[in-house]
Design an enzyme around this catalytic site. Sequence first.
Site, mmCIF file in Angstrom:
data_model
loop_
_atom_site.group_PDB
_atom_site.id
_atom_site.type_symbol
_atom_site.label_atom_id
_atom_site.label_comp_id
_atom_site.label_asym_id
_atom_site.label_seq_id
_atom_site.Cartn_x
_atom_site.Cartn_y
_atom_site.Cartn_z
ATOM 1 N N LYS A 53 0.727 -1.197 0.035
ATOM 2 C CA LYS A 53 0.023 0.040 -0.159
ATOM 3 C C LYS A 53 0.789 1.341 0.098
ATOM 4 O O LYS A 53 0.580 2.324 -0.721
ATOM 5 C CB LYS A 53 -0.829 0.009 1.066
ATOM 6 N N GLN A 97 -4.550 -1.950 9.742
ATOM 7 C CA GLN A 97 -4.455 -3.392 8.881
ATOM 8 C C GLN A 97 -5.053 -4.270 9.638
ATOM 9 O O GLN A 97 -4.686 -4.623 10.874
ATOM 10 C CB GLN A 97 -2.990 -3.748 8.690
ATOM 11 N N ASP A 120 -11.027 2.538 4.003
ATOM 12 C CA ASP A 120 -11.395 1.117 3.686
ATOM 13 C C ASP A 120 -12.970 0.897 3.527
ATOM 14 O O ASP A 120 -13.386 -0.203 3.027
ATOM 15 C CB ASP A 120 -10.880 0.353 5.071
#
Length: 284
Positions: A53, A97, A120
């Site tokens: 990422k 994460q 997200d």
Amino acid sequence: MTAEVINGKELAKDLREEMKQEVTALKDEGITPHLTVVLVGDNPASKSYVSGKKKACEETGISSEIITMPATASEEELLEVIDKLNADDAVHGILVQLPLPEQIDEDRVIEAITPAKDVDGFHPINIGRMMTGKDTFLPCTPYGIVRMLKSRNIQIEGKHVVVLGRSNIVGKPVGQLLLNENATVTYCHSRTPDLAAFTKDADILVVAIGKAHVIGAEHIKEGAVVIDVGVNRIEDGSLTGDVDFEAAKEKASYITPVPQGVGPMTITMLLENTIKSAKGVLQY
Ligand code: NAP
């Protein structure tokens, strides 16, 4: 019939080129899109996702930072970090994460991220906005799948979509997004008896189970579109999907490979959401 392969890596590359220009234009206005990723613990897969990422951000001109916390970090310590990021005007996107160590409640953490920086698309407010068809941060993997279908002008409206898997991050939201596009959606999961009876009726089959090669040619209708979300590491160390690609591609009209399929599109949608946040187009 031999299927056309929808290569997510190539599509992602094209989209990221366009994004570079958007980022440059934002920088000219004095806004540098910034994503902060929080990594708790040292799960090797998570570390690799996080560095992927960061690399994608760098290539697109998006500023990024990885905050690492030890596997022993408490929920309160993580919530404090999130509070600071929520309050920092220079941070446009916050991504924690997953999975998190077991002492930390993932739902509490997801809900602690301000919806305005939830790139997200996991916060219940953003999920609710997605369900009601409002503009929002769409969850990256499901949104990437819709973009893959649209990139080939594949008709979604009126089609029977069968989704295998009902997780909160893939199965449920991808079905919802395709319903929003006027598909007729059927969900299957581990308690569905006779999976093939459903999959064989699918015009578009989305497979998000997490088990290597459980879907073969016998599950697929001639000419169906097959989207393979699964990422499984097999004995020889390589990555493979939930679909038996070689068998399925002889029956499908379009198919996504693993790797180089849905994965690169997931990261690309994360970049898109971060840019969207920096533009400040969403109101909460
Ligand atoms: P998950 O949370 O483990 O969910 C798996 C789903 O599959 C569950 O709903 C489960 O049913 C269902 N299932 C399991 N075995 C089944 C079977 N034999 N028949 C029918 N349904 C079955 O997984 P996930 O997070 O959704 O991820 C799914 C896969 O996608 C994984 O391989 C993951 O690595 C991959 N993934 C890829 C990306 C990407 O960007 N490429 C992103 C996210 C995930 P129950 O609900 O009944 O248990």
